[in-house]
Write a protein that holds these residues in place. Structure first.
Motif, short mmCIF file in Angstrom:
data_model
loop_
_atom_site.label_atom_id
_atom_site.label_comp_id
_atom_site.label_asym_id
_atom_site.label_seq_id
_atom_site.Cartn_x
_atom_site.Cartn_y
_atom_site.Cartn_z
N PRO A 20 -14.83 -14.96 25.64
CA PRO A 20 -15.76 -15.49 24.62
C PRO A 20 -15.11 -16.55 23.73
O PRO A 20 -15.76 -17.53 23.35
CB PRO A 20 -16.15 -14.25 23.82
N TRP A 21 -13.85 -16.37 23.40
CA TRP A 21 -13.13 -17.34 22.59
C TRP A 21 -12.92 -18.63 23.37
O TRP A 21 -13.14 -19.73 22.84
CB TRP A 21 -11.78 -16.77 22.16
N ALA A 22 -12.51 -18.49 24.63
CA ALA A 22 -12.25 -19.67 25.47
C ALA A 22 -13.52 -20.48 25.67
O ALA A 22 -13.51 -21.72 25.61
CB ALA A 22 -11.68 -19.23 26.82
N GLU A 23 -14.63 -19.79 25.92
CA GLU A 23 -15.90 -20.48 26.14
C GLU A 23 -16.36 -21.22 24.88
O GLU A 23 -17.11 -22.20 24.97
CB GLU A 23 -16.96 -19.46 26.58
N ALA A 24 -15.90 -20.77 23.73
CA ALA A 24 -16.27 -21.42 22.46
C ALA A 24 -15.30 -22.54 22.10
O ALA A 24 -15.48 -23.19 21.06
CB ALA A 24 -16.31 -20.38 21.34
N GLY A 25 -14.28 -22.76 22.93
CA GLY A 25 -13.40 -23.89 22.71
C GLY A 25 -12.04 -23.59 22.11
O GLY A 25 -11.27 -24.51 21.83
N TYR A 26 -11.71 -22.31 21.93
CA TYR A 26 -10.38 -21.96 21.43
C TYR A 26 -9.37 -22.04 22.58
O TYR A 26 -9.71 -21.84 23.75
CB TYR A 26 -10.37 -20.54 20.87
N THR A 27 -8.13 -22.33 22.25
CA THR A 27 -7.05 -22.31 23.23
C THR A 27 -6.50 -20.89 23.29
O THR A 27 -6.08 -20.34 22.27
CB THR A 27 -5.92 -23.28 22.83
N LYS A 224 -17.31 -9.74 23.48
CA LYS A 224 -18.23 -10.69 22.84
C LYS A 224 -18.48 -10.32 21.38
O LYS A 224 -18.54 -11.17 20.50
CB LYS A 224 -19.57 -10.72 23.59
N ALA A 225 -18.62 -9.03 21.14
CA ALA A 225 -18.90 -8.56 19.79
C ALA A 225 -17.73 -8.86 18.85
O ALA A 225 -17.93 -9.30 17.71
CB ALA A 225 -19.19 -7.05 19.81
N VAL A 226 -16.50 -8.66 19.34
CA VAL A 226 -15.33 -8.93 18.53
C VAL A 226 -15.25 -10.42 18.19
O VAL A 226 -14.96 -10.81 17.06
CB VAL A 226 -14.04 -8.49 19.26
N TYR A 227 -15.55 -11.26 19.19
CA TYR A 227 -15.55 -12.70 18.93
C TYR A 227 -16.57 -13.06 17.86
O TYR A 227 -16.26 -13.78 16.89
CB TYR A 227 -15.84 -13.48 20.22
N GLU A 228 -17.77 -12.55 18.00
CA GLU A 228 -18.83 -12.90 17.05
C GLU A 228 -18.48 -12.46 15.63
O GLU A 228 -18.80 -13.14 14.66
CB GLU A 228 -20.15 -12.25 17.48
N ALA A 229 -17.80 -11.33 15.51
CA ALA A 229 -17.49 -10.80 14.18
C ALA A 229 -16.25 -11.42 13.56
O ALA A 229 -16.08 -11.36 12.34
CB ALA A 229 -17.31 -9.28 14.27
N ASN A 230 -15.37 -12.01 14.40
CA ASN A 230 -14.08 -12.48 13.89
C ASN A 230 -13.81 -13.96 14.09
O ASN A 230 -12.74 -14.45 13.69
CB ASN A 230 -12.96 -11.66 14.53
N LYS A 231 -14.75 -14.70 14.67
CA LYS A 231 -14.56 -16.13 14.87
C LYS A 231 -14.50 -16.86 13.54
O LYS A 231 -15.00 -16.37 12.52
CB LYS A 231 -15.69 -16.70 15.73
N LEU A 232 -13.88 -18.01 13.56
CA LEU A 232 -13.83 -18.82 12.35
C LEU A 232 -15.19 -19.47 12.11
O LEU A 232 -15.83 -19.95 13.05
CB LEU A 232 -12.77 -19.93 12.49
N GLU A 233 -15.61 -19.49 10.88
CA GLU A 233 -16.89 -20.12 10.55
C GLU A 233 -16.71 -21.62 10.42
O GLU A 233 -15.67 -22.10 9.97
CB GLU A 233 -17.45 -19.56 9.25
#
Length: 234
Positions: A20-27, A224-233
């Motif tokens: 989920p992080w990779a798909e959102a553009g994180y390295t 996915k849930a962890v990504y949604e709750a902890n991603k940078l805004e």
């Protein structure tokens, strides 16, 4: 490197928790001893060979990333010598190596120490295990089905092991988390468990590495849930 930042995952063979992080553009970096020495890259995930039972490896990872924009860390230390499901073998293992569990617990604690030193939000994941008594009680626990609602209908079947892992992660398996750095436990969106219990264990006996990899694969809904709750805004 993406300007969104870096996400690190230790003891991670599949990279499922990073997707989920990779798909959102994180390295993303997945470290595990099973990866080839030369490593390989798939999309935004770099799979790196690492002997995480060697403390010098943790030092190297710290030196590699210290001062960079690290946004999240996760670790899935080997549970073979800690999970209570394997308690029947503890006596035999202790006869062979009286310190076998002390070492296993230290390996898990090293992960937390690394993330603390990097100053990032993180979780350490393990099934119900002696970490709760030989380290500290877990901060949270969950079952995979409790996050199955995060999986899209078109992605219900597991992409890698559909014959073993139930669609929508619809199976129970109590999993514990030791967290820090401001980790946010995601909101549960549960799905029903067919028959009310897991049938996967019947197909996943044995000691092969492949079986261990399947049993320890990160539930996709939880990832996915962890990504949604902890991603940078922003």
């Amino acid at each position: 490197m993406s300007n969104k930042g870096i996400v690190i995952s230790l003891y991670d063979f599949t990279g499922e928790a990073l997707k989920p992080w990779a798909e959102a553009g994180y390295t993303c970096y997945a470290f595990d001893i099973q990866h080839p020495v030369e490593g390989h890259t798939e999309g935004n995930i770099k799979y790196c060979h690492a002997d995480l039972h060697d403390f010098n490896t943790h030092k190297d990872i710290f030196m590699k990333f210290n001062g960079q924009k690290i946004v999240f860390g996760m670790a899935f230390p080997v549970c073979t010598d800690m999970a209570v499901s394997g308690a029947a073998h503890f006596k035999r293992k202790a006869e062979q190596d009286p310190d076998f569990q002390t070492k296993a617990v230290e390996y898990a604690k090293w992960c937390a120490d690394l993330f603390e030193d990097l100053g990032i939000s993180y979780f350490i994941e393990n099934p119900v295990s002696v970490l709760a008594t030989k380290w500290r009680k877990p901060d949270y626990n969950f079952h995979p089905y409790e996050y199955g609602g995060y999986i899209n209908y078109d992605d219900a079947k597991h992409p890698r092991w559909p014959e073993y892992i139930a669609p929508f992660d619809a199976y129970p398996k109590k999993t514990c988390l030791w967290t820090g750095g401001g980790f946010t436990m995601p909101t549960k969106v549960a799905v029903d468990v067919p028959k009310g219990y897991s049938t996967q264990h019947k197909k996943l006996g044995g000691k092969s590495q492949r079986t261990k990899d399947i049993r320890s694969a990160t539930p996709r809904g939880f990832a996915k849930a962890v990504y949604e709750a902890n991603k940078l805004e922003g």
